[in-house]
Design an enzyme around this catalytic site. Sequence first.
Site, short mmCIF file in Angstrom:
data_model
loop_
_atom_site.label_atom_id
_atom_site.label_comp_id
_atom_site.label_asym_id
_atom_site.label_seq_id
_atom_site.Cartn_x
_atom_site.Cartn_y
_atom_site.Cartn_z
N CYS A 93 -16.77 0.98 1.32
CA CYS A 93 -15.53 0.22 1.52
C CYS A 93 -14.95 0.43 2.91
O CYS A 93 -14.11 -0.35 3.35
CB CYS A 93 -14.52 0.59 0.44
SG CYS A 93 -14.20 2.34 0.36
N ASP B 217 -18.05 6.22 -0.67
CA ASP B 217 -16.72 6.20 -0.03
C ASP B 217 -16.50 7.58 0.57
O ASP B 217 -17.20 8.54 0.21
CB ASP B 217 -15.65 5.87 -1.09
CG ASP B 217 -14.26 5.73 -0.50
OD1 ASP B 217 -14.14 5.53 0.73
OD2 ASP B 217 -13.27 5.81 -1.26
N HIS C 161 -7.61 0.67 -6.23
CA HIS C 161 -7.76 -0.19 -5.04
C HIS C 161 -8.35 -1.52 -5.51
O HIS C 161 -9.50 -1.86 -5.21
CB HIS C 161 -8.66 0.50 -4.01
CG HIS C 161 -8.54 -0.05 -2.62
ND1 HIS C 161 -7.73 -1.10 -2.29
CD2 HIS C 161 -9.16 0.31 -1.46
CE1 HIS C 161 -7.85 -1.35 -1.00
NE2 HIS C 161 -8.70 -0.51 -0.46
N ARG D 73 -13.26 -9.26 2.39
CA ARG D 73 -11.87 -9.02 1.99
C ARG D 73 -11.02 -10.26 2.28
O ARG D 73 -10.14 -10.62 1.49
CB ARG D 73 -11.29 -7.80 2.74
CG ARG D 73 -11.99 -6.46 2.49
CD ARG D 73 -11.70 -5.91 1.10
NE ARG D 73 -10.28 -5.72 0.86
CZ ARG D 73 -9.59 -4.64 1.24
NH1 ARG D 73 -10.20 -3.63 1.84
NH2 ARG D 73 -8.29 -4.52 0.98
N ARG E 249 0.88 -1.19 0.00
CA ARG E 249 0.00 0.00 0.00
C ARG E 249 0.90 1.22 0.00
O ARG E 249 1.72 1.41 0.90
CB ARG E 249 -0.90 0.02 1.24
CG ARG E 249 -1.58 1.37 1.44
CD ARG E 249 -2.65 1.35 2.50
NE ARG E 249 -3.81 0.59 2.08
CZ ARG E 249 -5.02 0.69 2.64
NH1 ARG E 249 -5.21 1.53 3.64
NH2 ARG E 249 -6.02 -0.03 2.21
N GLN F 181 -9.98 -4.24 -3.07
CA GLN F 181 -11.29 -3.81 -2.58
C GLN F 181 -12.35 -4.11 -3.66
O GLN F 181 -13.42 -4.65 -3.35
CB GLN F 181 -11.25 -2.30 -2.28
CG GLN F 181 -12.57 -1.75 -1.79
CD GLN F 181 -12.93 -2.24 -0.40
OE1 GLN F 181 -12.15 -2.09 0.52
NE2 GLN F 181 -14.10 -2.82 -0.24
#
Length: 309
Positions: free
Chosen positions: A266, A227, A132, A294, A105, A135
């Site tokens: 998310c 988001d 992402h 996830r 990340r 996700q």
Amino acid sequence: MDRPERVRHFTKVSDLSVEEIRKILKRAFKLKERPHADRSLTGRTVALIFSKPSTRTRVSFSVCVYQLGGMALYLSEQELQMRSSESLEDTARVLSRFVDAIVIRTFAQSDVDELAAHATVPVINALTDERHPCQALSDIFTFEERFPDSKGRTITYMGDGNNVAVSLAAAGALSGIDVCLGIPEEYDLAPALWEEIQGLAAAHGTRVWVERDPERAVETASAVYTDVWTSMGQERDQGKLQALQPYQVNRGLMSVAPWEAIVMHCLPAHRGEEITDEIMDGPQSVVFDQAENRVHVQKALLTFLLGGD
Ligand code: CP
């Protein structure tokens, strides 16, 4: 588990073909039913490099690797030599001698791409400023869990054209799911990314479009997705918050959406900003399933990339 002949990375959704996405999601459904059935990472190590904070991605990847029998090695970028006194290229080469996969990340997508260009083990993008993909893969899983007849349905994303929107649109395009972006004009996707998404949608017979009117954006949606409006490390921008206010996912907006529509986020959420408490905690919300998923999807992804099938 033998190493595949060709190293595969997951730096963006379209690194996977439609068939590979199907295979990974099918495997994830099985792993969700039997979380301890697969121990194929026994004796293997996965490096988790994080330059930004994370709750879901860091913990879910740690749990994934543990449940698969392997060891996750958390490395904050500040504690590595990477970039401060060692190039990304050399870091990739050295880590490839120690570990079996690298999850990263960071800020720039180009850093993930460079790491992947020089690593001889899979590199997985755990979020950049641009994308992402983990996700998004998991979001398609959550959507299909609720709507097994997902083909031709629509996910409407409300907010700005950020990394989550880009990857969701790409994942929808490759999964036969239409994606409507409820985005005010000044917060559109970057032109190059928009072109890339339109190319994917055209190639796979799906539709990704922008709808400026918030009510029209949700009126045919099977899922309304939002988001945060201020991403990690960004200053709160009052002008942006004001421009996005009509796109808040609240009771009024959801009354326009079809009755069966689910609500996705998310996380982390800024409650009262992009989503209200009553919607986030209401019966249409699947946000905590989304977080849990996830684990299942990333386990399937790891076994796919490390096993080569
Ligand atoms: N959704 C998500 O990536 O959460 P984290 O930032 O907590 O990892």
